[in-house]
Design an enzyme around this catalytic site. Structure first.
Site, PDB file in Angstrom:
ATOM      1  N   VAL A   1       0.869  -1.166   0.000  1.00 48.77           N
ATOM      2  CA  VAL A   1       0.000   0.000   0.000  1.00 48.77           C
ATOM      3  C   VAL A   1       0.913   1.225   0.000  1.00 48.77           C
ATOM      4  O   VAL A   1       1.704   1.418   0.930  1.00 48.77           O
ATOM      5  CB  VAL A   1      -0.947   0.032   1.228  1.00 48.77           C
ATOM      6  N   TYR A   2       0.812   2.027  -1.066  1.00 52.80           N
ATOM      7  CA  TYR A   2       1.633   3.230  -1.211  1.00 52.80           C
ATOM      8  C   TYR A   2       0.848   4.447  -0.749  1.00 52.80           C
ATOM      9  O   TYR A   2      -0.353   4.560  -1.007  1.00 52.80           O
ATOM     10  CB  TYR A   2       2.056   3.422  -2.676  1.00 52.80           C
ATOM     11  N   PHE A   3       1.543   5.362  -0.078  1.00 58.50           N
ATOM     12  CA  PHE A   3       0.938   6.561   0.483  1.00 58.50           C
ATOM     13  C   PHE A   3       1.611   7.804  -0.067  1.00 58.50           C
ATOM     14  O   PHE A   3       2.799   7.788  -0.390  1.00 58.50           O
ATOM     15  CB  PHE A   3       1.080   6.564   2.015  1.00 58.50           C
TER      16      PHE A   3
ATOM     17  N   VAL B   1      -2.520   5.785  -2.217  1.00 55.56           N
ATOM     18  CA  VAL B   1      -2.640   6.164  -3.629  1.00 55.56           C
ATOM     19  C   VAL B   1      -2.640   4.948  -4.539  1.00 55.56           C
ATOM     20  O   VAL B   1      -3.052   5.038  -5.689  1.00 55.56           O
ATOM     21  CB  VAL B   1      -1.530   7.154  -4.057  1.00 55.56           C
ATOM     22  N   LEU B   2      -2.178   3.816  -4.023  1.00 53.12           N
ATOM     23  CA  LEU B   2      -2.162   2.589  -4.814  1.00 53.12           C
ATOM     24  C   LEU B   2      -1.985   1.402  -3.883  1.00 53.12           C
ATOM     25  O   LEU B   2      -1.227   1.463  -2.919  1.00 53.12           O
ATOM     26  CB  LEU B   2      -1.000   2.605  -5.828  1.00 53.12           C
TER      27      LEU B   2
END
Length: 191
Positions: free
Chosen positions: A45-47, A107-108
């Site tokens: 999980v990208y932030f 974001v993804l």
């Protein structure tokens, strides 16, 4: 358990798109190697913040959950191409909530099937990502910035033992490839 293969401030990495997972594994069988794990699922999980300041600064922030190995990592990459730091965390959900509390947002999010092998001081990953295909990464972590060029040369020599060359080299991160895939899917859906 901390492996010396994953210690350092810099990561030298070569990533290749594979035409045959079977051929890669056949080449691996010809090399003396050790198995870290096979076919774990990594959920990344990208932030970033609302202004996408991390992306603008060529940085990424990821919380990774690895199952069934039961490993959770906080990973920061950039701004330099080889800059990468990771730390074990005990609670991936709490870390994500903390980031949201500081104004970051996901974001993804995506999953990959990953196997990790060690050849000497190098680590090789064999990845499968739905929608993208199969990839191999040849990498080493170090804190000695003066060794980056030498390690890159050594990784190329190792990659050639797997019959991999410039034609298969991928210079994009999985993050950028997944974002491009998302945009393509949205575009196709809107047409």
């Amino acid at each position: 358990m901390q492996y010396s293969h994953f210690v350092g401030r810099f990561e030298v990495e070569l990533k290749f798109r594979l035409t045959s997972r079977t051929d890669f594994l056949a080449c691996l069988a010809q090399q003396e190697h050790h198995i870290r794990f096979i076919d774990n699922i990594e959920h990344d999980v990208y932030f970033d913040d609302a202004q996408r300041e991390l992306a603008t600064a060529n940085k990424s922030l990821c919380i990774r959950r690895i199952t069934p190995a039961n490993i959770n990592l906080w990973i920061v990459k950039g701004p330099g191409e080889s800059e990468c730091q990771a730390v074990d965390i005990s609670d991936h959900a709490k870390a994500q909530e903390m980031l949201k509390g500081m104004g970051f947002e996901p974001v993804l999010s995506y999953r990959k099937r990953r196997s990790i092998y060690f050849i000497d001081e190098y680590h090789l990953t064999l990845d499968n990502i739905a929608g993208l295909g199969d990839f191999a990464e040849f990498a080493i972590m170090t804190s000695d910035e003066t060794k980056l060029a030498d390690y890159r040369h050594a990784l190329w020599a190792l990659a050639r033992k797997f019959n991999l060359g410039e034609a298969q080299l991928i210079n994009q991160s999985y993050l950028s490839m997944m974002l491009a895939l998302q945009l393509e899917q949205v575009s196709q859906h809107c047409n």
